[in-house]
Design an enzyme around this catalytic site. Structure first.
Site, mmCIF file in Angstrom:
data_model
loop_
_atom_site.group_PDB
_atom_site.id
_atom_site.type_symbol
_atom_site.label_atom_id
_atom_site.label_comp_id
_atom_site.label_asym_id
_atom_site.label_seq_id
_atom_site.Cartn_x
_atom_site.Cartn_y
_atom_site.Cartn_z
ATOM 1 N N LYS A 51 0.800 -1.224 0.000
ATOM 2 C CA LYS A 51 0.000 0.000 0.000
ATOM 3 C C LYS A 51 0.832 1.273 0.000
ATOM 4 C CE LYS A 51 -3.595 0.066 -0.439
ATOM 5 N NZ LYS A 51 -4.822 -0.191 -1.251
HETATM 6 N N1 PMP Z 1 -3.162 -7.227 1.393
HETATM 7 C C1 PMP Z 1 -3.104 -6.386 2.416
HETATM 8 C C2 PMP Z 1 -2.470 -6.849 3.698
HETATM 9 C C3 PMP Z 1 -3.641 -5.093 2.310
HETATM 10 O O1 PMP Z 1 -3.573 -4.252 3.358
HETATM 11 C C4 PMP Z 1 -4.244 -4.716 1.089
HETATM 12 C C5 PMP Z 1 -4.848 -3.351 0.926
HETATM 13 N N2 PMP Z 1 -5.924 -3.031 1.735
HETATM 14 C C6 PMP Z 1 -4.303 -5.636 0.041
HETATM 15 C C7 PMP Z 1 -3.736 -6.885 0.221
HETATM 16 C C8 PMP Z 1 -5.029 -5.355 -1.260
HETATM 17 O O2 PMP Z 1 -4.470 -4.367 -2.079
HETATM 18 P P1 PMP Z 1 -5.382 -3.445 -3.007
HETATM 19 O O3 PMP Z 1 -6.009 -2.409 -2.104
HETATM 20 O O4 PMP Z 1 -4.436 -2.837 -3.982
HETATM 21 O O5 PMP Z 1 -6.440 -4.278 -3.652
#
Ligand code: PMP
Length: 339
Positions: A51
């Site tokens: 992130k």
């Molecule tokens: N894994 C974790 C631990 C996250 O914090 C996030 C983001 N909230 C994601 C995966 C998913 O990423 P994205 O928001 O780009 O879909």
């Protein structure tokens, strides 16, 4: 005039060191499938997760648009990782942060956010349709106080960051050999931006969504509706039930639903046998990569995202009592759980 002022600086602060993460080979899973199963080591980012890319992309876009002045306050609803990225990059750029986070998220992330200097507001977990949902609280705070709302779910500067960084890095690191990209969905920024870039380079690269139970993305990508979302998952940061702006216009070639026990077994195997310490969303992603490998056969180069470190979840998925209370096992043979 100082001659140094004429040349671009050679060394940079953390805001220049987001991304460019290594691509790590997952040895046993690669051997089992006859494919190269590779993970982007996103926990190596300054804030410890994928992130950071979205946080930097959103801040850069907002300051280019004149929406952010030095001393500004950032507010965001987040499961934690975006808040950590915004807080650290905010410190580097002269902003303060207010983070609204559901109280169900791990105590490690909440404590870390406070330690880093964010003002943290914990709220009960509510569905998106409820005005008490953490995102709506963050939006209202921004409106009331004149703060900058990062709006990671519907601000497409998020997926653009992945289009500009994650996608090109994977293309370059695999020398164009990547045959599939797999990711789960929180905001959808990672999946949308990365697959868009890779498909432009080579439309044959498969775009694959790995979805936890309780989320509706498998349903969306395979059936075109968000109706099927049965089951539940303890994964944090993923598990989306609506089509965010970051997901609009995005199509997948394949989608898989991954039970928590399958992902948890993968995560504990990687810690025990390969020295990789990861959170559950990484396990969902990797299990998705293995499902794709098994369905499509040997010889492929499959890339996925190792989103964050297991250090953020020690009191949960690495804690024997917590696991026992949920009836989850950490020592099942890998082959017995892989779908
Ligand atoms: N894994 C974790 C631990 C996250 O914090 C996030 C983001 N909230 C994601 C995966 C998913 O990423 P994205 O928001 O780009 O879909």
């Amino acid at each position: 005039m100082n001659p140094l002022a004429m040349t671009p600086p050679r060394y940079h602060g953390i805001e220049h060191h987001v991304g460019n993460t290594p691509l790590v080979r997952l040895r046993r899973l690669s051997e089992l499938t006859g494919c190269e199963i590779l993970g982007k080591a996103e926990w190596m980012n300054p804030g410890g997760s994928v992130k950071d890319r979205a946080a930097l992309g959103i801040l850069t876009d907002a300051s280019e648009k004149g929406l952010l002045r030095p001393g500004a306050t950032l507010v965001e609803g987040t499961a934690g990782n975006t808040g950590i990225g915004l807080t650290l990059l905010g410190h580097a750029k002269g902003y303060r942060s207010v983070i609204v986070i559901p109280e169900t998220q791990s105590p490690e992330k909440i404590l870390l956010l406070r330690t880093l200097g964010a003002e943290v507001i914990t709220v009960p977990e509510k569905p998106y349709g409820d005005p008490g949902n953490y995102n709506h609280i963050a939006r209202r705070l921004a409106e009331e106080k004149g703060w900058f709302w990062a709006n990671q779910f519907d601000n497409t500067a998020n997926r653009l960051a992945h289009y500009r960084t994650t996608g090109p890095e994977i293309w370059g690191q695999t020398r164009g050999e990547v045959t599939a990209f797999v990711a789960s969905v929180g905001t959808g920024g990672t999946l949308a931006g990365t697959t868009q870039f890779l498909k432009e380079r080579n439309p044959k690269i498969a775009a694959v969504c790995a979805d936890p139970l309780g989320a509706a993305m498998w349903s969306w990508f395979t059936q075109g509706n968000t109706d099927t979302k049965d089951g539940e998952s303890f994964a944090e940061g993923i598990g989306q039930c609506r089509v965010t702006k970051n997901l609009e216009g995005v199509a997948m070639d394949h989608a898989f639903r991954i039970p928590d026990q399958e992902a948890l077994t993968v995560v504990h195997h990687l810690l025990r046998d390969e020295g990789l310490f990861l959170g559950l969303s990484s396990g969902i992603n990797i299990a998705g990569a293995v499902r794709f490998a098994r369905q499509h056969g040997a010889g492929q180069t499959i890339v996925t995202i190792l989103c964050d470190s297991g250090a953020k979840y020690q009191s949960k998925m690495f804690h024997p009592e917590w696991l026992a209370a949920k009836g989850l096992k950490t020592d099942l043979p890998l082959e017995s759980v892989l779908g």
